[in-house]
Design a protein around this motif. Structure first.
Motif, mmCIF file in Angstrom:
data_model
loop_
_atom_site.group_PDB
_atom_site.id
_atom_site.type_symbol
_atom_site.label_atom_id
_atom_site.label_comp_id
_atom_site.label_asym_id
_atom_site.label_seq_id
_atom_site.Cartn_x
_atom_site.Cartn_y
_atom_site.Cartn_z
ATOM 1 N N THR A 140 8.535 -16.354 16.585
ATOM 2 C CA THR A 140 7.669 -16.245 15.403
ATOM 3 C C THR A 140 8.384 -16.721 14.128
ATOM 4 O OG1 THR A 140 6.395 -14.508 16.457
ATOM 5 C CG2 THR A 140 6.214 -14.652 14.076
ATOM 6 N N ARG A 165 10.554 -5.461 8.130
ATOM 7 C CA ARG A 165 11.973 -5.545 8.553
ATOM 8 C C ARG A 165 12.130 -5.289 10.051
ATOM 9 N NH1 ARG A 165 14.175 0.153 5.984
ATOM 10 N NH2 ARG A 165 12.228 1.265 6.282
ATOM 11 N N SER A 166 11.131 -5.710 10.843
ATOM 12 C CA SER A 166 11.248 -5.489 12.298
ATOM 13 C C SER A 166 12.309 -6.419 12.873
ATOM 14 C CB SER A 166 9.903 -5.730 12.982
ATOM 15 O OG SER A 166 9.593 -7.103 12.984
ATOM 16 N N HIS A 188 10.027 -3.429 2.584
ATOM 17 C CA HIS A 188 9.626 -2.596 3.723
ATOM 18 C C HIS A 188 8.858 -1.383 3.222
ATOM 19 C CE1 HIS A 188 13.101 -0.327 2.429
ATOM 20 N NE2 HIS A 188 13.772 -1.478 2.444
ATOM 21 N N SER A 189 8.642 -0.437 4.138
ATOM 22 C CA SER A 189 7.767 0.695 3.800
ATOM 23 C C SER A 189 8.302 1.569 2.657
ATOM 24 C CB SER A 189 7.527 1.542 5.048
ATOM 25 O OG SER A 189 8.770 1.849 5.634
ATOM 26 N N ALA A 207 4.836 -9.774 7.198
ATOM 27 C CA ALA A 207 4.848 -9.302 8.596
ATOM 28 C C ALA A 207 4.820 -7.781 8.572
ATOM 29 C CB ALA A 207 6.076 -9.820 9.322
ATOM 30 N N VAL A 208 3.683 -7.249 8.217
ATOM 31 C CA VAL A 208 3.542 -5.817 7.957
ATOM 32 C C VAL A 208 2.688 -5.121 9.021
ATOM 33 C CG1 VAL A 208 3.030 -4.126 6.120
ATOM 34 C CG2 VAL A 208 3.461 -6.507 5.506
ATOM 35 N N GLY A 209 1.648 -5.802 9.479
ATOM 36 C CA GLY A 209 0.718 -5.165 10.421
ATOM 37 C C GLY A 209 -0.340 -4.345 9.725
ATOM 38 N N LYS A 210 -0.673 -4.719 8.474
ATOM 39 C CA LYS A 210 -1.728 -4.009 7.728
ATOM 40 C C LYS A 210 -2.746 -5.031 7.224
ATOM 41 C CE LYS A 210 0.449 0.157 6.306
ATOM 42 N NZ LYS A 210 1.603 0.729 5.805
ATOM 43 N N PHE A 213 -3.304 -6.692 3.311
ATOM 44 C CA PHE A 213 -2.450 -5.837 2.490
ATOM 45 C C PHE A 213 -1.913 -6.560 1.244
ATOM 46 C CE2 PHE A 213 1.955 -3.985 2.033
ATOM 47 C CZ PHE A 213 1.555 -2.727 1.633
ATOM 48 N N VAL A 228 2.067 -13.629 8.867
ATOM 49 C CA VAL A 228 2.402 -13.416 10.285
ATOM 50 C C VAL A 228 1.439 -12.410 10.920
ATOM 51 C CG1 VAL A 228 4.219 -12.619 11.860
ATOM 52 C CG2 VAL A 228 4.840 -13.968 9.867
ATOM 53 N N GLY A 229 0.839 -11.582 10.129
ATOM 54 C CA GLY A 229 0.027 -10.472 10.642
ATOM 55 C C GLY A 229 -1.114 -10.903 11.539
ATOM 56 N N ILE A 230 -1.325 -10.114 12.587
ATOM 57 C CA ILE A 230 -2.500 -10.294 13.439
ATOM 58 C C ILE A 230 -3.118 -8.899 13.574
ATOM 59 C CG2 ILE A 230 -3.379 -10.945 15.723
ATOM 60 C CD1 ILE A 230 -0.972 -12.733 16.093
ATOM 61 N N ASN A 231 -4.209 -8.670 12.888
ATOM 62 C CA ASN A 231 -4.837 -7.349 12.918
ATOM 63 C C ASN A 231 -6.274 -7.490 13.393
ATOM 64 O OD1 ASN A 231 -2.567 -6.006 11.299
ATOM 65 N ND2 ASN A 231 -3.237 -7.595 9.869
ATOM 66 N N THR A 265 4.039 -19.721 17.271
ATOM 67 C CA THR A 265 4.913 -18.853 18.060
ATOM 68 C C THR A 265 4.976 -19.349 19.508
ATOM 69 O OG1 THR A 265 4.392 -16.961 16.666
ATOM 70 C CG2 THR A 265 5.183 -16.454 18.857
HETATM 71 P P1 NAD Z 1 6.358 -3.654 12.894
HETATM 72 O O1 NAD Z 1 5.325 -2.588 12.891
HETATM 73 O O2 NAD Z 1 7.498 -3.579 13.825
HETATM 74 O O3 NAD Z 1 6.953 -3.783 11.424
HETATM 75 C C1 NAD Z 1 6.151 -3.672 10.293
HETATM 76 C C2 NAD Z 1 7.036 -3.665 9.086
HETATM 77 O O4 NAD Z 1 6.211 -3.516 7.927
HETATM 78 C C3 NAD Z 1 8.060 -2.544 9.052
HETATM 79 O O5 NAD Z 1 9.348 -3.094 8.929
HETATM 80 C C4 NAD Z 1 7.687 -1.727 7.822
HETATM 81 O O6 NAD Z 1 8.828 -1.304 7.086
HETATM 82 C C5 NAD Z 1 6.854 -2.687 7.002
HETATM 83 N N1 NAD Z 1 5.874 -1.941 6.225
HETATM 84 C C6 NAD Z 1 5.027 -0.993 6.644
HETATM 85 N N2 NAD Z 1 4.318 -0.496 5.599
HETATM 86 C C7 NAD Z 1 4.733 -1.166 4.505
HETATM 87 C C8 NAD Z 1 4.389 -1.103 3.134
HETATM 88 N N3 NAD Z 1 3.477 -0.247 2.703
HETATM 89 N N4 NAD Z 1 5.021 -1.924 2.284
HETATM 90 C C9 NAD Z 1 5.956 -2.799 2.710
HETATM 91 N N5 NAD Z 1 6.318 -2.901 4.017
HETATM 92 C C10 NAD Z 1 5.715 -2.096 4.895
HETATM 93 O O7 NAD Z 1 5.551 -5.024 13.069
HETATM 94 P P2 NAD Z 1 6.015 -6.484 13.574
HETATM 95 O O8 NAD Z 1 6.245 -6.466 15.033
HETATM 96 O O9 NAD Z 1 7.063 -7.033 12.681
HETATM 97 O O10 NAD Z 1 4.661 -7.276 13.321
HETATM 98 C C11 NAD Z 1 4.080 -7.383 12.029
HETATM 99 C C12 NAD Z 1 2.741 -8.056 12.127
HETATM 100 O O11 NAD Z 1 2.910 -9.348 12.674
HETATM 101 C C13 NAD Z 1 1.734 -7.389 13.064
HETATM 102 O O12 NAD Z 1 0.442 -7.573 12.537
HETATM 103 C C14 NAD Z 1 1.887 -8.148 14.354
HETATM 104 O O13 NAD Z 1 0.700 -8.122 15.135
HETATM 105 C C15 NAD Z 1 2.140 -9.525 13.842
HETATM 106 N N6 NAD Z 1 2.887 -10.397 14.751
HETATM 107 C C16 NAD Z 1 2.417 -11.665 14.870
HETATM 108 C C17 NAD Z 1 3.085 -12.569 15.660
HETATM 109 C C18 NAD Z 1 2.548 -13.960 15.749
HETATM 110 O O14 NAD Z 1 2.849 -14.672 16.678
HETATM 111 N N7 NAD Z 1 1.791 -14.398 14.760
HETATM 112 C C19 NAD Z 1 4.241 -12.179 16.360
HETATM 113 C C20 NAD Z 1 4.723 -10.885 16.180
HETATM 114 C C21 NAD Z 1 4.035 -10.016 15.362
#
Ligand code: NAD
Length: 280
Positions: A140, A165-166, A188-189, A207-210, A213, A228-231, A265
């Motif tokens: 990614t 920061r994942s 990060h969070s 890359a937050v997962g929200k 956001f 990067v997010g996919i929700n 990816t």
């Molecule tokens: P994860 O849940 O492991 O990490 C999320 C990160 O967001 C954490 O480090 C956290 O500290 C941060 N976060 C959470 N709340 C926050 C806030 N309020 N403010 C700032 N930062 C905050 O997720 P991940 O595995 O890194 O994946 C992130 C997103 O990317 C997801 O939507 C996932 O589906 C997507 N993803 C997409 C691909 C792709 O190929 N496009 C690959 C991997 C992941």
């Protein structure tokens, strides 16, 4: 209106090049092979695994799928990885994450031969990325870099803000930007003043997962915004971490979801598999 960075188009180009490379390798007797291991029946994981298999087919890369039941034990999974580590037709091993809760992800990743670790999650490969001398780049973040290059922006000297920061995305992404001489901040969070920090960025990677956001009011005029997010917000609706509607009015370039980082990816996974075959 921002320029759209179409991962769909760029990945199609990369895959076309790889297809030719694979054909040329086969003439020399090198047949790249990928094993994809999936445990349990998570629907999102199933979709990802199917796309990876399909990409192998399209490129002429040999692939094997191991679909294991959700009850698979740690010993069974480790034993399969050991078999794949020694199987000469297999150059790359990918274990689809997340694994069911009873399995220890960390030790599964560590069991993969680093030379076959096409996801670049093994500590040996993570360490190599840290020092900047690596064979495999996590797919990614590597795809994100390709899209940034596509937008014609120089990373050197630029303010880069990575949100997340994942180990899979945020941290390696920050390292790759740093290797290209970006001035990198990881949010990060627990970050205070997220809006002010993101607003400084010439390059934003979310890359937050929200869903939705990061909004337009957080983006600097003309910035490159990579989502990067996919929700999944409804059965057939995917959105990113960036609110495309408002952000695209301010950004200079932006990735859509879907059709942005996602297809990149998979293209990078194919690139790593070909590289693995060459190394071995
Ligand atoms: P994860 O849940 O492991 O990490 C999320 C990160 O967001 C954490 O480090 C956290 O500290 C941060 N976060 C959470 N709340 C926050 C806030 N309020 N403010 C700032 N930062 C905050 O997720 P991940 O595995 O890194 O994946 C992130 C997103 O990317 C997801 O939507 C996932 O589906 C997507 N993803 C997409 C691909 C792709 O190929 N496009 C690959 C991997 C992941």
């Amino acid at each position: 209106m921002a320029k759209i960075l179409s991962g769909k188009e760029v990945s199609a180009r990369i895959k076309e090049e790889l297809k030719q490379e694979v054909a040329a390798l086969k003439e020399k007797g090198i047949f790249p092979g990928l094993a994809v291991v999936i445990v349990g029946d998570d629907p999102a994981s199933r979709v990802y695994v199917n796309s990876k298999k399909k990409a192998c087919e399209d490129l002429g890369i040999y692939s094997e799928e191991y679909a294991l039941s959700a009850e698979t034990t740690q010993e069974e999974l480790l034993s399969l990885i050991d078999t794949l580590n020694h199987k000469k037709e297999i150059n790359g091993i990918l274990v689809q994450l997340p694994l069911p809760k009873h399995l220890d992800e960390e030790s599964v990743i560590q069991a993969i031969d680093p030379k076959k670790d096409v996801d670049a999650f093994h500590p040996v490969n993570v360490g190599k990325i840290m020092v900047g001398n690596y064979d495999f780049v996590p797919c990614t973040p590597a795809g994100v870099m390709e899209l940034i290059h596509e937008s014609g922006i120089e990373v050197s000297g630029k303010e880069c803000v990575v949100i997340g920061r994942s180990n899979i995305v945020g941290k390696p992404q920050a390292m790759l930007l740093l290797h290209e001489n970006g001035t990198v901040t990881i949010c990060h969070s627990r970050t205070k003043d997220l809006k002010e920090t993101v607003k400084r960025a010439d390059i934003v990677v979310a890359a937050v997962g929200k869903p939705n956001f990061i909004t337009g009011d957080m983006i600097k005029e003309g910035a490159v915004v990579i989502d990067v997010g996919i929700n999944r917000i409804a059965p057939k609706t995917l959105v990113g971490d960036v609110d495309f509607e408002s952000a695209s009015k301010v950004a200079g370039a932006i990735t859509p979801v879907p059709g942005g980082v996602g297809p990149m990816t998979i293209a990078m996974l194919m690139k790593n598999t070909v590289k693995a075959a060459l190394i071995q």
